[in-house]
Design an enzyme around this catalytic site. Structure first.
Site, PDB file in Angstrom:
ATOM      1  N   LYS A 184     -14.620   8.363  -3.647  1.00 32.60           N
ATOM      2  CA  LYS A 184     -15.891   8.652  -2.964  1.00 32.60           C
ATOM      3  C   LYS A 184     -16.391  10.045  -3.319  1.00 32.60           C
ATOM      4  CE  LYS A 184     -14.038   5.818   0.724  1.00 32.60           C
ATOM      5  NZ  LYS A 184     -13.163   5.897   1.898  1.00 32.60           N
ATOM      6  N   LYS A 199       0.673  14.184   2.077  1.00 28.66           N
ATOM      7  CA  LYS A 199      -0.679  14.497   1.600  1.00 28.66           C
ATOM      8  C   LYS A 199      -0.880  16.000   1.424  1.00 28.66           C
ATOM      9  CE  LYS A 199      -2.614  10.262   3.568  1.00 28.66           C
ATOM     10  NZ  LYS A 199      -3.128   9.592   2.352  1.00 28.66           N
ATOM     11  N   HIS A 228       0.796  -1.223   0.000  1.00 30.68           N
ATOM     12  CA  HIS A 228       0.000   0.000   0.000  1.00 30.68           C
ATOM     13  C   HIS A 228       0.829   1.274   0.000  1.00 30.68           C
ATOM     14  CE1 HIS A 228      -4.171  -1.417   0.387  1.00 30.68           C
ATOM     15  NE2 HIS A 228      -3.643  -2.444   1.010  1.00 30.68           N
ATOM     16  N   LYS A 244      -8.580  13.572   5.016  1.00 32.44           N
ATOM     17  CA  LYS A 244      -7.730  12.382   4.941  1.00 32.44           C
ATOM     18  C   LYS A 244      -6.755  12.429   6.118  1.00 32.44           C
ATOM     19  CE  LYS A 244      -6.566  13.555   0.783  1.00 32.44           C
ATOM     20  NZ  LYS A 244      -6.875  12.279   0.152  1.00 32.44           N
ATOM     21  N   ARG A 245      -6.034  11.355   6.318  1.00 32.27           N
ATOM     22  CA  ARG A 245      -5.033  11.298   7.381  1.00 32.27           C
ATOM     23  C   ARG A 245      -4.041  12.448   7.216  1.00 32.27           C
ATOM     24  NH1 ARG A 245      -0.145   8.311   7.391  1.00 32.27           N
ATOM     25  NH2 ARG A 245      -0.771   7.409   5.380  1.00 32.27           N
ATOM     26  N   THR A 272      -8.597   6.319  -1.854  1.00 34.92           N
ATOM     27  CA  THR A 272      -9.983   5.885  -2.047  1.00 34.92           C
ATOM     28  C   THR A 272     -10.944   7.038  -1.769  1.00 34.92           C
ATOM     29  OG1 THR A 272     -10.010   5.012   0.222  1.00 34.92           O
ATOM     30  CG2 THR A 272      -9.609   3.441  -1.577  1.00 34.92           C
TER      31      THR A 272
END
Length: 823
Positions: A663, A557, A363, A551-552, A659
């Site tokens: 969504k 990110k 991942h 998100k985390r 992901t």
């Protein structure tokens, strides 16, 4: 005269109503009039569960009768979300339950809020596993998810004075209405101790002695499929002390040993992701991961033997063990141990079985996420497993020496044990028959870089399967208004064939459809506004563009890129009384690991920027920054349908897939993002006119890392807006506290401990990101055109369903047969 369908619905409504009232009376000694909300919730769950249990029993029996090959999906996370609504939806009983609750004067929304969210996961890894379990059941593929029954989730996040505060997430405080203990499958897991050699008739036997024992007690949760009788299970292992430790004999030595066993059991299934920035935290994580794999493998072998007998040569024909990231990779040496020490197989026989049974999904390419354990820690805690790892490493390195004679560095990079570390990713690749990435770009990076030398010698193992999400939860359940509009347009065939959503594309030029689509987005924005006011006391304006990054919290990110851009917008407004932009509400939601200091600083910065904007009358008329606390599946179900712009802005090459991007896309948000992970495939499907792509591409990023040629200070010196924003981190403009954001400033311009400054290329991509955001603001003014593009995103999202992903996994890796429910 009523139709048969109507009569059946009325009969079903009456049956459900009487069942709920009966359970209120029998289980709680209550009537409808005096029942508490929790008693009502429990009675509803019990009614739903009765139907599921009947289907579960039938599913298990048919699997045994059909000798079905079964998947065991091992993951340290399953971010399920609440189950009540999802199970009712999958049972095709939404209308019936809604009618019953309305008749009884009960609000469905109130009942759903009574359910605690299982603290079994945190981010995309766990939510992916949950989506996969939904699709496996829907496609009637026999599977069991396997994880730990954590007593506490990661933490409940609160934002106090702009800073993250972690509170215990005791999700089991009032029990879990869906779980079923399976005490008969309890097993022992052993830690520590030492090995004794014993020779009998010329054969060496190793005895593990003086170990500490932890009992692994399984609890099963049913996982329903949509519009099918198939029910799979999620098996959660709880750690407890053995009974011998609960009533120890009164000798000081035995009592002390018993206390240690009890303490070990209490910690192993205590909390999801203990901090691993110290030795004790690392040790606990190692124990958790071995506990999960040992308990699961002992159960797998016992269940196989009950069904097929004691000959385990056929195990690969009937069992697939899939390890979701490196966390369960101890399954490989543990299966070797069980096959050799308990079942009597030789090394070559055991290895041959494993290399046909275990599959691995990677991942991430982030070095810190490719787990490594101190060699000495493994040797002390898992002496027999360590011995097996040593032998695996010796044999593998002998093979590597023949391939790369004298190339010690190259061999060490591939070795299972090297430089006093046990490399779990290398172990996972070595011991699996399949290794897959989770997007096409990610799969290429694994072959080209992360596992390049493995790929050269084992190319047949590697493939890429792009992630997917369950459209049932993320569209049907989360966005009922859009679901109804879709079905009015194209019918309901997309529920079981999600790629049929593409039929919506022809409606992008239907003026009435476009208008209704926009009205639904507005209603979802108003629903989110009400949620914020109720849950956090925050007023947000539905007239603003809703720009969301949820998100985390991690530097790659790049929430920091988003925050710096907001600072630049604020400065433009503050410095130029004529400057105007499309009003925008920036919504952030993210948890930072408790020990991740810089991530927590970024959360503080985001909230400080929001407070700064609120103090400026003109700025707050065009900008708002809000932070959604304690991001969860239930919060996402409200947030995502209301989102208009989805921020997927990771540094290219760093996000394996994502992901959340799928969504948001499914619910009609346009994406602003880099060509990273699944963004690449989203771009290919919707076209460049329906997505905002910016930033350095993967090959350029890889070149920068290879040459270390990038100097962020040059951008700082040339770009006045960036220079001003960064200086404001130090001059108390954003926060009056001296040095609050000095670490962020330093990392962007000078790097950490001699590393490359701005390692995630925030400043490098800033100009491209800013221009893309200008296009967003301009395009949003034409709502009709914006909604057409949003419709295209929804229409093309069906390919990103987890049903498609599971089809690919099954075709390429698992080779499972659907369970036949025809009598």
């Amino acid at each position: 005269m009523q139709s048969n369908d109507t009569q059946e619905l009325y009969a079903e409504i009456e049956r459900i109503k009487q069942a709920i009232l009966g359970k209120l009376q029998r289980h709680h000694g209550a009537t409808l009039k005096d029942a508490t909300p929790f008693q009502l919730y429990r009675s509803i769950v019990s009614t739903v569960r009765d139907q599921i249990m009947a289907q579960l029993a039938d599913s298990r029996a048919r699997q045994k009768d059909q000798y079905s090959r079964k998947l065991y999906y091992l993951s340290v996370e399953f971010l399920l979300g609440r189950s009540l609504h999802a199970n009712i939806l999958n049972l095709l009983a939404t209308d019936a339950y809604q009618a019953v609750l309305t008749e009884l004067g009960i609000r469905m929304e109130d009942m759903l809020r009574e359910e605690s969210e299982p603290g079994l996961g945190n981010g995309g890894l766990g939510r992916l596993a949950a989506c996969f379990m939904d699709s496996l059941a829907t496609l009637r593929l026999p599977a069991m998810g396997c994880t730990i029954r954590y007593e506490y989730g990661l933490f409940r996040q609160r934002i106090i004075d702009g800073q993250q505060v972690e509170l215990p997430d005791n999700w089991l405080e009032f029990g879990n209405a869906w779980e079923m203990p399976a005490l008969e499958d309890s097993v022992e897991v052993h830690f520590g101790g030492r090995l004794e050699e014993e020779w009998t008739d010329g054969k060496l036997t190793l005895n593990h002695v003086e170990y500490k024992t932890v009992m692994a007690v399984p609890y099963d949760m049913p996982i329903t499929g949509y519009s099918t009788d198939m029910v799979n299970t999620l098996r959660m292992w709880r750690a407890r002390a053995p009974k011998s430790s609960e009533q120890p004999r009164f000798s000081p030595e035995l009592y002390a040993f018993a206390v240690e066993e009890r303490e070990l059991a209490e910690t192993i299934s205590g909390v999801l992701y203990p901090e691993d920035n110290n030795y004790e935290g690392k040790l606990l994580r190692l124990k958790q991961q071995y506990f999960l794999t040992s308990a699961t493998l002992q159960y797998i072998l016992a269940d196989f033997k009950r069904t097929y007998g004691n000959d385990l040569y056929d195990l690969p024909e009937k069992v697939v063990i899939h390890i979701n990231d490196t966390h369960p990779a101890m399954a490989i040496p543990e299966l070797m141990r069980l096959l050799m020490d308990q079942e009597g197989y030789g090394w070559d026989e055991a290895q041959a079985i494993i290399l046909r049974t275990v599959a691995y999904t990677n991942h991430t390419i982030m070095a810190e996420a490719l787990e490594k354990w101190p060699e000495e820690m493994v040797r002390i805690q898992l002496p027999r497993v360590y011995q097996i790892l040593e032998e695996i490493n010796r044999r593998f390195c002998d093979r590597l020496w023949n391939l790369y004679p004298g190339q010690w560095d190259r061999i060490a990079k591939l070795a299972i044990i090297a430089y006093n570390q046990v490399h779990m990713a290398n172990l996972a690749v070595w011991g699996s028959f399949s290794v897959n990435g989770v997007s096409q770009l990610h799969g290429e990076i694994l072959k080209r870089d992360t596992f390049h030398d493995f790929y050269r010698i084992m190319p047949e193992k590697f493939c890429a399967i792009t992630n997917g999400i369950t459209h049932r939860r993320w569209l049907m359940l989360a966005n009922p208004l859009l679901t109804a509009l879709v079905e009015d347009a194209i019918g309901d065939g997309w529920r079981e064939e999600p790629e049929r959503l593409i039929e919506l594309k022809r409606f992008k030029d239907d003026a009435a459809f476009v208008e209704k689509y926009g009205q639904i987005k507005r209603k979802n924005k108003e629903r989110l506004a009400r949620w914020f006011e109720r849950e956090q006391g925050v007023i947000i304006k539905p007239d603003f563009l809703f720009d969301v990054q949820a998100k985390r919290l991690h530097e790659y990110k790049r929430q920091l890129l988003n925050a710096l851009h907001i600072m630049v917008l604020y400065n433009r407004i503050a410095d130029d009384p004529e400057y105007e932009i499309t009003p925008r509400c920036f919504i952030f939601s993210a948890k930072a690991a408790p020990s991740y200091r810089r991530a927590k600083q970024i959360i503080r910065l985001i909230n400080a920027i929001g407070a700064m904007i609120e103090k400026h009358p003109r700025a707050r008329a065009m900008l708002q920054v809000v932070f959604l606390e304690n991001y969860s599946v239930s919060a996402a179900e409200i947030l995502i349908p209301a989102t208009e712009l989805s921020e997927q802005i990771s540094t290219a090459t760093k996000e394996a897939s994502g992901t959340g991007n799928m969504k948001f896309m499914m619910n009609g948000a346009l994406t602003i993002g880099t060509m990273d992970g699944a963004n690449v495939e989203m771009h290919d499907r919707v076209g460049s006119e329906n997505i905002y792509i910016f930033g350095a591409r993967a090959q350029e990023v890889e070149q920068i890392y290879a040459t270390q040629s990038y100097q962020s200070i040059n951008i700082f010196e040339r770009n006045q807006e960036i220079r001003k924003a960064l200086n404001q981190l130090l001059d108390r403009t954003v926060l009056p506290e001296q040095g609050a954001f000095q670490d962020i400033y330093h990392s962007l311009l000078f790097g950490d401990y001699g590393g490359m400054p701005d390692p995630f290329l925030v400043l490098k991509d800033f100009g491209s990101y800013s221009m893309a955001q200008q296009r967003v603001g301009s395009d949003y003014k034409n709502q009709k055109a914006w909604n057409k593009r949003a419709i295209v995103n929804t229409a093309m999202s069906g390919w990103f369903s987890s049903d498609r992903a599971i089809h690919e996994y099954n075709q390429l890796i698992w080779k499972l047969d659907p369970v036949d429910f025809e009598d």
